[in-house]
Every structure is written in structure tokens, then in C-alpha cells.
Design an enzyme around this catalytic site. Structure first.
Site, short mmCIF file in Angstrom:
data_model
loop_
_atom_site.label_atom_id
_atom_site.label_comp_id
_atom_site.label_asym_id
_atom_site.label_seq_id
_atom_site.Cartn_x
_atom_site.Cartn_y
_atom_site.Cartn_z
N TRP A 105 0.84 -1.21 0.00
CA TRP A 105 0.00 0.00 0.00
C TRP A 105 0.86 1.25 0.00
CZ3 TRP A 105 -4.34 -1.13 -1.86
CH2 TRP A 105 -5.02 -2.29 -1.49
N ASP A 175 -1.10 6.65 6.57
CA ASP A 175 -2.21 5.75 6.23
C ASP A 175 -2.36 4.79 7.41
OD1 ASP A 175 -3.86 3.73 5.32
OD2 ASP A 175 -2.68 3.27 3.52
N LYS A 199 -11.57 -1.68 7.23
CA LYS A 199 -10.65 -2.57 7.92
C LYS A 199 -11.02 -2.67 9.39
CE LYS A 199 -8.56 -2.94 4.06
NZ LYS A 199 -7.41 -2.29 3.51
#
Ligand SMILES: *Cc1c(COP(=O)(O)O)cnc(C)c1O
Length: 363
Positions: A105, A175, A199
Site C-alpha cells: 500500500w 495511512d 478494515k
């Protein structure tokens, strides 16, 4: 779990929601607090929805002690849109940004940002297949960088920053998609924190952005209106129809966490769950972990048997035992147990019991 015949879902996201939250949502499904309608059917401009989004923001601010000079934005576009919005909005001083590349990511964010300016990897663990978090100090960052970017918890590789890197006056952007609300965080150490909700918070469709006010309003003239944080900040996340139901669900989760005792109480449970699983993994040579022990994630536990066929068998048999989605990410294979906030401790116990049985039968 028996009450509804539910499984333990170890998916990396979308993932489990706390059962009391689902029950509350179910109870309010057809008639939300006497309004005669579901939150799904409600005008986003109604007083009732305004109360929901305002309460959600207040509760999130309480949970994370978000300072007053930070805006909370409820956006759409998933985690991925932030890979673009961050550079568009923040890389407007020197036009430089430094990224720490610690997984897939982070790499995606890094690659996307290159389209918008002078972007450099200040550190990377790709040389060791992302099995550790590089330790960087202030001198590793360009002094005039507009921001430094990190992925605080690496969902796919199962690693987590143990310390917030010291970037001096350079705004740090993180993030936190896969560890959001699993620990207390000093928000003032960051210029911006963001998290895709699916998530650890809510259903998919919501991205939460916490951004320092002085970083807003610097996007170039030609920025699409929807991609400018200022658009959303000025309208309190109501520039257009927001993801109403996901915001409502996030709000229920915030309330649930507050009742539990806040993020320190949640963190204690998360530490206990992860410790049980890692202790077991460390006690056997049948399963192997790859991440450097001090950089392990509490949320995403990555391991392998070392034999891809056996890994496959593990996933299939676990499923038969009500333990689903234990397959590792397609990029790295192997096995992964995502044990977010909402995974009950009994789910981890059931997983460990299964792993022991599987080990005995397949040694
Ligand atoms: C899942 C994930 C993303 C991407 O989220 P989407 O909502 O699917 O775009 C980004 N960062 C991290 C850390 C993630 O775990």
C-alpha cells in the site's frame, strides 16, 4: 456467535463488526429512533442525519483526543483515492515529498504521488521483501519536503511502525487504514491521518481523514473540486451526499469503543489477542512468521507452513471449522489472520486450537 450461527472472519477487509453494533443497527433498521425510517432511507440534509454525523465526529474526536486545529472529514473513494488526494493537496510548497516504502500500500501511494511532483523513497524495506520497518531519523528526510508519508500498519505484510518517525517540522502523513482505533495515537505528531473504514471501523464506502487545518486550501486551481480537501472541510463533509449508512455504522462503533473504555482499553485487548497468537507461532516450528518480531502488526498476523499445498489445505479445513478468510494476500501467498478490534478473543482461541490440531495431523 452460536446465537446467529456466525463464523469467525479473519478477512483483511471488509472485516468483522462488533456483534453489539450489528444488533443495534438491526434493531434500528426499520424505524430509527421513532423517525419511521431506516438511516438508509434518510435525507442526508435531515436534522436526524445531521445529528448522526455530528455525534460521530464528536465521538471520534473524544476517542483520539483530536486537537481543535484538525478537521475530520468523512469521504468516499476508499483508501486508494487518498494516494492521489494527498499529493494533490499537500505537495504544493517545494513540490517534494519523501515516502517510506514498507509494503504494497505504501508502494502504491508512492507510485501514484510520483505523477504530481518530486517524490523520493527516503527508506524502503523492499530489499527484504517488506519484512521489517526501516528506522529513519530527521536527517533522512529532505528539509524542504512538503510532507513525509508512511503506512503505519502494513496490512499485507503484517508489520507496524513501533515509533512515529521524527520528521521535525515536516508534516507527517500516515495511512492508518488497518490499525485505526486499535491504539491511542498522538494526533498532534501528524499533519494528516487517514483510514479506509472497512478494515477496523465500518462497512466499505467511507474513508476518514483527519487533517491539520493549515494544510488545507493549497490545492492548485485546476484541482477537480471533489479532490480538494477544502471542498469537504468547508461543507463539513456534506458537499454532496456522503456515505450516510457507513457514517452511521462508524458512529455506532465509536460509541461502542467509548463504552468499552476508549482506545487504551481496546488496545489492551488487541495486545492480548495478538500475543496469544504470536506466542503460539513462536512455540512451534511447524508455522513460520516472516516479519521481524519487534515490527509485528497486532492486526494482521502473517505466517506460512512453508509448503503451499499445506497452506491451501489449512485454508480449506479452517473454513470447514468456521474460521474463514485465512488465505494470505495473493501477492505473497501463505496465511494471514486479520484480528481487528471486532475479532472476539474466542475467535483467536478457536484459531489457535485449530492450528494445533492441524499441526498434529500434518506434521
Ligand atoms: C486496504 C488498504 C488500502 C486500500 O483501501 P481501498 O479502500 O480498497 O482503496 C490502503 N491502505 C491500507 C493500509 C489498506 O489496508
Amino acid at each position: 456467535m452460536a446465537k446467529y450461527d456466525r463464523v469467525y472472519n479473519f478477512s483483511a477487509g471488509p472485516s468483522m463488526m462488533p456483534l453489539p453494533v450489528l444488533e443495534e443497527a438491526a434493531a434500528e433498521m426499520f424505524n430509527y429512533k421513532g423517525t419511521g425510517q431506516s438511516v438508509m432511507e434518510m435525507s442526508h440534509r435531515s436534522a436526524e442525519f445531521k445529528a448522526i454525523i455530528d455525534q460521530a465526529e464528536r465521538d471520534l474526536r473524544d476517542l483520539l483526543s483530536i486537537p481543535d486545529n484538525y478537521k475530520v472529514l468523512f469521504l468516499q473513494g476508499g483508501g486508494t483515492l487518498q494516494f492521489s488526494m494527498v499529493p494533490i493537496n499537500l505537495m504544493n510548497g517545494s513540490g517534494k515529498a519523501d515516502y517510506i516504502v514498507t509494503g504494497n500500500w505504501a508502494k502504491k501511494a508512492f507510485t501514484e504521488a510520483k505523477k504530481f511532483g518530486d517524490v523520493r523513497a527516503a527508506g524502503s524495506s523492499e530489499d527484504a521483501n517488506f519484512t521489517y520497518i526501516p528506522r529513519l531519523t530527521r536527517k533522512d528526510f529532505r528539509e524542504d519536503a512538503d510532507y513525509v508519508y508512511i503506512c503505519y500498519n502494513n496490512t499485507i505484510f503484517g508489520s507496524h511502525f513501533q515509533e512515529i518517525p521524527d520528521t521535525g517540522d515536516i508534516p507527517l502523513v500516515a495511512d492508518m487504514s488497518s490499525c485505526f482505533l486499535s491504539e491511542e495515537v498522538d494526533v498532534s505528531r501528524f499533519g494528516m491521518i487517514w483510514a479506509g473504514a472497512q478494515k477496523n471501523v465500518a462497512p466499505a464506502g467511507l474513508t476518514i481523514v483527519i487533517v491539520r487545518e493549515d494544510l488545507i486550501g493549497k490545492a492548485p486551481e485546476n484541482t477537480p473540486v471533489y479532490l480538494d480537501y477544502e471542498t469537504h472541510a468547508k461543507k463539513d463533509s456534506m458537499y454532496n451526499t456522503p456515505p450516510c449508512y457507513a457514517i452511521y455504522m462508524a458512529g455506532l462503533v465509536f460509541q461502542y469503543l467509548k463504552k468499552l473504555g476508549g482506545l487504551s482499553a481496546m488496545h489492551e485487548i488487541d495486545v492480548r489477542k495478538a500475543k496469544k497468537l504470536y506466542d503460539y507461532l513462536d512455540s512451534t516450528d511447524f508455522y513460520k512468521t516472516t516479519v521481524r518480531p519487534e515490527d509485528r502488526s497486532l492486526m494482521n498476523v502473517v505466517f506460512v507452513t512453508g509448503n503451499p499445498d499445506l497452506d491451501k489445505k489449512f485454508v480449506a479445513e479452517a473454513r470447514e471449522n468456521g474460521l474463514i478468510n485465512l488465505k494470505g494476500h495473493r501477492l505473497i501467498g501463505g496465511l494471514r489472520a486479520s484480528i481487528y478490534n471486532a475479532m472476539p478473543e474466542e475467535g483467536v482461541d478457536a484459531l489457535i486450537a485449530f492450528m494445533k490440531r492441524f499441526e498434529e495431523e500434518n506434521r
